[in-house]
Design an enzyme around this catalytic site. Structure first.
Site, mmCIF file in Angstrom:
data_model
loop_
_atom_site.group_PDB
_atom_site.id
_atom_site.type_symbol
_atom_site.label_atom_id
_atom_site.label_comp_id
_atom_site.label_asym_id
_atom_site.label_seq_id
_atom_site.Cartn_x
_atom_site.Cartn_y
_atom_site.Cartn_z
ATOM 1 N N LEU A 144 1.014 -1.074 0.004
ATOM 2 C CA LEU A 144 -0.026 0.076 0.110
ATOM 3 C C LEU A 144 0.857 1.254 -0.079
ATOM 4 O O LEU A 144 1.888 1.282 0.791
ATOM 5 C CB LEU A 144 -1.001 0.090 1.155
ATOM 6 C CG LEU A 144 -1.897 -1.093 1.347
ATOM 7 C CD1 LEU A 144 -2.753 -1.054 2.482
ATOM 8 C CD2 LEU A 144 -2.729 -1.165 0.172
ATOM 9 N N ASP A 145 0.518 2.197 -0.723
ATOM 10 C CA ASP A 145 1.530 3.501 -0.847
ATOM 11 C C ASP A 145 1.569 4.120 0.372
ATOM 12 O O ASP A 145 0.837 3.842 1.207
ATOM 13 C CB ASP A 145 1.294 4.282 -2.230
ATOM 14 C CG ASP A 145 -0.185 4.526 -2.359
ATOM 15 O OD1 ASP A 145 -0.627 5.223 -1.242
ATOM 16 O OD2 ASP A 145 -0.640 4.839 -3.250
ATOM 17 N N PHE A 146 2.312 5.396 0.338
ATOM 18 C CA PHE A 146 2.503 5.919 1.794
ATOM 19 C C PHE A 146 1.360 6.512 2.117
ATOM 20 O O PHE A 146 1.008 6.558 3.429
ATOM 21 C CB PHE A 146 3.341 7.134 1.295
ATOM 22 C CG PHE A 146 3.898 7.875 2.509
ATOM 23 C CD1 PHE A 146 4.814 7.290 3.445
ATOM 24 C CD2 PHE A 146 3.574 9.135 2.680
ATOM 25 C CE1 PHE A 146 5.322 7.896 4.493
ATOM 26 C CE2 PHE A 146 3.719 9.913 4.012
ATOM 27 C CZ PHE A 146 4.682 9.504 4.708
#
Length: 290
Positions: A144-146
């Site tokens: 999952l991105d930032f």
């Protein structure tokens, strides 16, 4: 009074039946037997064995071999194609590799504002800063991105990680997105045919408009590929600006009872039953002798 609606989300559908767990089956000798463990006979690639032992993913192990960090009986290995029956005599960074433990799986609610990575050169926080002490070495299933939050599966087993990530196993990922802009249900339904964006082809996405609030809308999406920033890029292609993105489920596993930063282990029996349902690529049939 605490609101019954958690995380300010619209009501969430369950992804499977819930109810009392059936009583364990009694064996004639009055002993409990755990789920059978799948075994593979014959030599296997060292990258696969090390991934199964939870050392790292196959890709990372290949990189570690190229860096000269893995040895067999003191001799540095040069190829991930090395075939072995077991990991006896194998060392990583000079340390013997422990026998593989039973596969385990955890559900973790990843908060927004941390990386799905072991470390960050820029010093940003990672998921490992939020995990409790005492866990074995775990690897994230996908990323999952930032700024994306929600369900992140963690496992100690590299083969389970790979099995869950492969598009061929068709494990469905569920997301909710809050976005600014105008979009029609017809536009969202067209995503079921897939879409190409700047030369990147994205597969079928099941998308539905849940509700509108002023200039914002909530959209529910389900997909099986999980390419890098796929949901954000597809919605941007439709002219939408995503302000919040939450993964709500991965296969049958949900974050329903988790708050940001919480973690819970999947019961062994539930994991075993789920693995039995996974699709696997069709095996090649051996040639028929005439």
């Amino acid at each position: 009074m605490r609101s019954s609606r958690k995380n300010n989300l619209p009501p969430q559908r369950t992804t499977g039946p819930r109810g009392p767990r059936p009583a364990p089956r009694r064996e004639e000798n009055n002993t409990r037997r755990g789920p059978p463990v799948a075994r593979e006979d014959g030599p296997q690639r060292i990258a696969k064995l090390l991934a199964r032992a939870g050392v790292a993913s196959r890709r990372d192990i290949e990189r570690m071999i190229a860096e000269g960090r893995i040895a067999l009986d003191g001799d540095v290995l040069t190829t991930p194609a090395t075939l072995l029956e077991n990991l006896r005599g194998v060392t990583v960074d000079g340390k013997p590799v422990a026998p593989p433990a039973a596969a385990r799986l955890w559900r973790f609610y990843k908060p927004a504002g941390c990386l799905t990575a072991a470390r960050d050169p820029a010093g940003r926080p990672t998921i490992y800063d939020r995990l409790p002490a005492g866990l074995p070495r775990v690897m994230p299933v996908g990323r999952l991105d930032f700024m994306t939050e929600g369900l992140l599966l963690l496992t100690n087993d590299g083969e389970l990680k790979r099995q869950l990530e492969l598009p061929s196993t068709a494990v469905v990922r569920h997301y909710r997105a809050r976005a600014f802009g105008e979009v029609s249900q017809a536009q969202l339904e067209a995503l079921s045919e897939g879409v190409e964006i700047e030369g990147m082809r994205y597969g079928s996405i099941d998308a539905n408009l849940e509700r509108r609030t002023g200039s914002n809308c909530w959209i529910e999406l389900s997909l099986t590929e999980g390419k890098n920033r796929e949901v954000r890029r597809v919605l941007a292609h439709l002219g939408l600006q995503v302000s919040r993105l939450i993964r709500t489920a991965y296969g049958p596993f949900t974050m329903m009872d988790l708050d940001p930063g919480d973690i819970g282990e999947v019961q062994r029996e539930d994991l075993f039953r789920f693995r039995q349902t996974l699709k696997t690529p069709a095996a090649k049939k051996p040639p028929v002798e005439k």
